[in-house]
Design a protein around this motif. Structure first.
Motif, mmCIF file in Angstrom:
data_model
loop_
_atom_site.group_PDB
_atom_site.id
_atom_site.type_symbol
_atom_site.label_atom_id
_atom_site.label_comp_id
_atom_site.label_asym_id
_atom_site.label_seq_id
_atom_site.Cartn_x
_atom_site.Cartn_y
_atom_site.Cartn_z
ATOM 1 N N ALA A 19 0.429 -1.080 0.422
ATOM 2 C CA ALA A 19 -0.268 -0.404 0.210
ATOM 3 C C ALA A 19 1.329 1.066 -0.004
ATOM 4 O O ALA A 19 1.387 1.385 0.791
ATOM 5 C CB ALA A 19 -0.966 0.190 1.000
ATOM 6 N N THR A 216 -9.328 2.885 -9.993
ATOM 7 C CA THR A 216 -9.697 1.535 -9.072
ATOM 8 C C THR A 216 -9.997 0.255 -10.281
ATOM 9 O O THR A 216 -10.747 0.192 -10.740
ATOM 10 C CB THR A 216 -11.470 2.177 -8.502
ATOM 11 N N GLN A 266 -13.067 -1.938 1.484
ATOM 12 C CA GLN A 266 -11.389 -1.139 1.546
ATOM 13 C C GLN A 266 -11.380 -1.690 -0.034
ATOM 14 O O GLN A 266 -11.392 -2.146 -1.353
ATOM 15 C CB GLN A 266 -10.713 -2.587 1.554
ATOM 16 N N VAL A 268 -9.370 -0.909 -3.387
ATOM 17 C CA VAL A 268 -8.120 -1.514 -3.878
ATOM 18 C C VAL A 268 -8.016 -0.642 -5.277
ATOM 19 O O VAL A 268 -8.811 -0.927 -6.246
ATOM 20 C CB VAL A 268 -8.225 -2.645 -4.421
ATOM 21 N N ASN A 269 -6.760 0.341 -5.871
ATOM 22 C CA ASN A 269 -6.328 0.987 -6.470
ATOM 23 C C ASN A 269 -5.357 0.721 -7.868
ATOM 24 O O ASN A 269 -4.786 -0.097 -7.429
ATOM 25 C CB ASN A 269 -6.323 2.647 -6.182
ATOM 26 N N ARG A 274 -4.512 0.679 -1.726
ATOM 27 C CA ARG A 274 -5.588 1.467 -0.786
ATOM 28 C C ARG A 274 -5.991 1.844 0.633
ATOM 29 O O ARG A 274 -5.376 2.595 1.091
ATOM 30 C CB ARG A 274 -5.851 -0.318 -0.257
ATOM 31 N N TRP A 276 -9.060 3.115 3.452
ATOM 32 C CA TRP A 276 -10.624 2.596 3.745
ATOM 33 C C TRP A 276 -11.798 3.442 3.668
ATOM 34 O O TRP A 276 -11.572 4.916 3.490
ATOM 35 C CB TRP A 276 -10.537 1.791 5.785
#
Length: 288
Positions: A19, A216, A266, A268-269, A274, A276
């Motif tokens: 991350a 994303t 969460q 996730v890119n 990442r 929240w």
């Protein structure tokens, strides 16, 4: 075939990339810099008191110090307030560590106070957002979430807050500790519109919708019970990457029936970072 293989390689790399962390915007976030017993860049808000604590009884989560917040009596807001820093509008990933073992304390939280001036002068902008930690068992725990700065934000302050069991007022002397407060200065690519969790006969239905999804890859759904957060989807829920956003849902068939749960999304890119969003709460006893 070569194009498909290359796309699969890109997705695998994104999922395995650690991350990414943007620069922390909070001044003196670990309370390490001392100003006559008080963490530099931090002050009291209301009649509470703050101190830079290095006592062995509350060994810091990291570094040499933490911030001890002590509530004042007959106070509806027992908190501290940080120095002004520049911040833009949008969603910002935030986290903090907390530790309390005081039966009079109900929860601790960190609020984002935003302003339309670069000096944090004038009236605070609305709405205000916060993230909360509720499990006080004498060990360090982390609370994470997203703090949203409304349109027109130019600067902000962070406010750690202690809430007492009596809700409306503290008797005075209630204590909690904070450490390693982080607010990433970059805006998350996903703009969320809503998140909810509702009890159904076959489990808990988690719904969320986005306003936009930029670069994303997808979403994971996490259930939190008693401070422990676990991922409940087997595969990443693919993002639709729409500039107008999309609506999503996930049914948690293993949702607990006797314990209160909270749900987090969460993000996730594509670059592996990442973020929240949440939580959404489901109280026990609501299942039909």
């Amino acid at each position: 075939m070569k194009r498909i293989w290359y796309l699969s390689l890109l997705i695998a790399a994104a999922l395995s990339t650690p991350a990414a962390h943007a620069a922390n915007a909070v001044p003196n976030p670990g309370f390490e810099t001392d100003c006559a017993g008080v963490p530099c860049n931090w002050a009291t808000n209301g009649n509470a008191t703050v101190a830079r604590d290095t006592l062995p009884a509350f060994t810091p989560e990291a570094g040499a110090a933490s911030m001890r917040l002590t509530a004042g009596s007959s106070s509806s807001l027992s908190g501290a307030i940080g120095a002004c820093f520049l911040l833009g509008a949008g969603d910002h990933v935030a986290s903090f560590w907390f530790n309390y073992l005081d039966s009079r304390v109900a929860s601790v939280s960190v609020a984002l106070l935003t302003y339309s001036t670069t000096t944090c002068s004038g009236v605070q902008l609305n709405p205000q957002t916060s993230i909360t930690g509720i499990l006080g068992d004498g060990t360090w725990r982390q609370a994470t979430g997203v703090l949203t700065a409304p349109a027109g934000t130019l600067a902000a302050r962070i406010a750690p807050i202690l809430s007492c069991q009596t809700v409306s007022t503290c008797a005075g002397g209630e204590t909690a500790h904070f450490d390693d407060l982080v607010l990433d200065s970059t805006i998350t690519p996903v703009s969320f519109r809503s998140l909810s969790a509702s009890a159904k006969a076959r489990g808990t239905l988690v719904r969320w919708s986005t306003g936009s999804e930029i670069d994303t890859l997808g979403f994971n759904v996490y259930r939190e019970v008693s401070g422990r957060r676990i991922r409940i989807n087997m595969r990443l829920i693919a993002a639709q990457n729409g500039d107008r956003g999309r609506a999503y849902s996930f049914l948690d068939r293993s949702a607990p029936r006797t314990k209160p749960a909270r749900y987090w999304i969460q993000v996730v890119n594509l670059d592996g970072s990442r973020a929240w969003y949440g939580p959404a709460r489901v109280a026990k006893g609501t299942r039909g």
